[in-house]
Design a protein around this motif. Sequence first.
Motif, short mmCIF file in Angstrom:
data_model
loop_
_atom_site.label_atom_id
_atom_site.label_comp_id
_atom_site.label_asym_id
_atom_site.label_seq_id
_atom_site.Cartn_x
_atom_site.Cartn_y
_atom_site.Cartn_z
N ALA A 97 0.86 -1.44 0.08
CA ALA A 97 -0.10 -0.06 -0.21
C ALA A 97 0.34 0.98 0.19
CB ALA A 97 -1.27 -0.52 1.39
N THR A 98 0.23 2.17 -0.46
CA THR A 98 1.31 3.28 -0.79
C THR A 98 0.73 4.44 -0.34
OG1 THR A 98 0.41 3.79 -3.14
CG2 THR A 98 2.86 2.64 -3.14
N VAL A 99 0.82 5.54 0.32
CA VAL A 99 0.85 7.39 0.50
C VAL A 99 1.13 7.60 -0.14
CG1 VAL A 99 -0.23 8.95 2.19
CG2 VAL A 99 0.16 5.92 2.54
N PRO A 100 0.97 8.74 -1.13
CA PRO A 100 1.75 9.99 -1.03
C PRO A 100 2.11 11.00 -0.23
CG PRO A 100 -0.41 10.04 -2.86
CD PRO A 100 -1.01 9.19 -1.89
N GLU A 101 2.04 11.10 0.49
CA GLU A 101 2.72 12.28 1.27
C GLU A 101 2.29 11.22 2.44
OE1 GLU A 101 3.55 16.93 2.46
OE2 GLU A 101 2.61 16.13 1.09
N LEU A 154 -2.09 11.72 6.29
CA LEU A 154 -1.36 10.56 5.78
C LEU A 154 -2.28 11.07 4.55
CD1 LEU A 154 -3.54 7.27 6.88
CD2 LEU A 154 -1.28 7.57 6.63
N VAL A 155 -1.56 12.31 3.41
CA VAL A 155 -1.97 12.64 2.90
C VAL A 155 -2.29 12.59 1.21
CG1 VAL A 155 -1.35 15.21 1.80
CG2 VAL A 155 -0.59 14.95 3.75
N ALA A 156 -3.51 12.42 1.12
CA ALA A 156 -3.99 11.53 -0.19
C ALA A 156 -4.17 10.57 -0.72
CB ALA A 156 -3.18 12.56 -1.79
N PRO A 157 -4.40 9.58 0.50
CA PRO A 157 -4.75 7.96 0.67
C PRO A 157 -5.93 7.93 -0.57
CG PRO A 157 -4.95 8.67 2.16
CD PRO A 157 -4.77 9.55 1.86
N ARG A 158 -5.66 6.58 -0.73
CA ARG A 158 -6.74 6.13 -1.39
C ARG A 158 -7.17 4.79 -0.56
NH1 ARG A 158 -7.38 7.08 -7.33
NH2 ARG A 158 -8.45 4.42 -6.91
N LEU A 180 -4.13 12.36 15.16
CA LEU A 180 -4.61 11.74 13.32
C LEU A 180 -4.61 11.90 12.46
CD1 LEU A 180 -3.78 9.12 12.00
CD2 LEU A 180 -6.35 8.48 12.36
N ARG A 181 -4.79 12.55 11.48
CA ARG A 181 -4.96 13.49 10.08
C ARG A 181 -5.07 12.85 8.65
NH1 ARG A 181 -3.39 19.76 9.78
NH2 ARG A 181 -5.80 19.66 8.67
N ILE A 182 -6.19 12.61 8.18
CA ILE A 182 -6.60 12.09 6.60
C ILE A 182 -6.67 13.85 6.08
CG2 ILE A 182 -7.67 10.21 5.12
CD1 ILE A 182 -7.56 7.96 7.32
N THR A 183 -5.88 13.65 4.90
CA THR A 183 -6.56 15.14 4.19
C THR A 183 -6.62 14.18 2.56
OG1 THR A 183 -4.43 15.35 4.14
CG2 THR A 183 -5.41 16.61 5.74
N ASP A 184 -7.27 14.60 1.88
CA ASP A 184 -7.01 14.97 0.67
C ASP A 184 -7.23 12.85 -0.03
OD1 ASP A 184 -8.02 17.55 0.17
OD2 ASP A 184 -5.29 17.65 0.23
N ALA A 185 -8.18 12.86 0.80
CA ALA A 185 -8.18 11.01 0.64
C ALA A 185 -9.82 10.84 -0.42
CB ALA A 185 -7.96 9.93 2.24
N VAL A 186 -9.02 9.57 -1.06
CA VAL A 186 -10.98 9.69 -1.96
C VAL A 186 -10.58 7.67 -1.58
CG1 VAL A 186 -11.31 7.98 -4.16
CG2 VAL A 186 -9.65 10.18 -4.20
N LEU A 187 -11.98 7.60 -1.28
CA LEU A 187 -12.58 6.79 -0.35
C LEU A 187 -13.52 5.96 -1.08
CD1 LEU A 187 -12.92 4.89 2.01
CD2 LEU A 187 -14.51 6.52 2.85
N ALA A 188 -13.40 4.47 -1.28
CA ALA A 188 -14.09 3.63 -1.54
C ALA A 188 -14.99 2.83 -0.79
CB ALA A 188 -13.14 2.94 -2.78
N VAL A 189 -16.63 2.70 -0.83
CA VAL A 189 -17.28 1.98 0.08
C VAL A 189 -17.86 0.61 -0.43
CG1 VAL A 189 -18.91 2.82 1.92
CG2 VAL A 189 -17.36 4.27 1.22
N GLU A 190 -17.56 -0.05 -0.13
CA GLU A 190 -18.77 -0.50 -0.28
C GLU A 190 -19.07 -1.64 0.63
OE1 GLU A 190 -17.83 -5.58 -2.46
OE2 GLU A 190 -15.89 -4.44 -1.94
#
Length: 223
Positions: free
Chosen positions: A2-6, A28-32, A86-96
């Motif tokens: 798994a990768t996190v851009p920043e 975590l910045v811009a994670p998927r 703990l912060r998560i910013t600019d994430a894309v979240l796929a919900v199932e």
Amino acid sequence: VATVPELRIAFSLPALLRGRVAPAAVELVAPRLSAIRAVDGTFHLDIRNDTGPDDPAATDRILTDLVTALRSPPDPTEPLGALTSLRITDAVLAVENRQTGTAWTVPRFGLSLARDASGVRGTASADLDLGGRINRLDATVVYRVEDGGLGVTAALADVRPADYSQIAPVLAPLQALDVAFGGSVTLDLDGDLRPLGLTIDLTGGAGSLSLPGDLRVPVALVT
């Protein structure tokens, strides 16, 4: 992997003075992200890359360990025992939701959590893409140490119920209601994320109600 851009980490100065490297804040910045509610009702949240993680359980544990450390009392003997933010910013979240067979995407998601004496408090924001219309949700989150419960209050503006009719079959009747609402919704959950209470405080504007099987023409709703 798994990768996190920043990834941004602030370390605890008291721990460094004692010769230990202990994160005090993680961002975590811009994670998927992928959020899955399994058929058995369990909930999983992991960090994904474009091809999916090599070890889903490992990425699931990354976020689980961070959240667990944040809601636990400070412990200098634990690697994450000094974590307070703990912060998560600019994430894309796929919900199932595998219980209902539904899925949707949150193209922009943010979360900010901080520990205090009574538990964990924070804010969350999400842009929900529902059939091409973006619904903006802002919420406050409170985790209670005494019972492990969770309180979430979402502020809503210009929300149209029909936009949510595709999330699950049980919500399909909302398609009949063409009206915009504003207000708040508060959900109280126990330690296993089971609902304890729901409070809805909404005000609707002008709109219409369409019931093709029962009404020959839509009924106008006025304020």
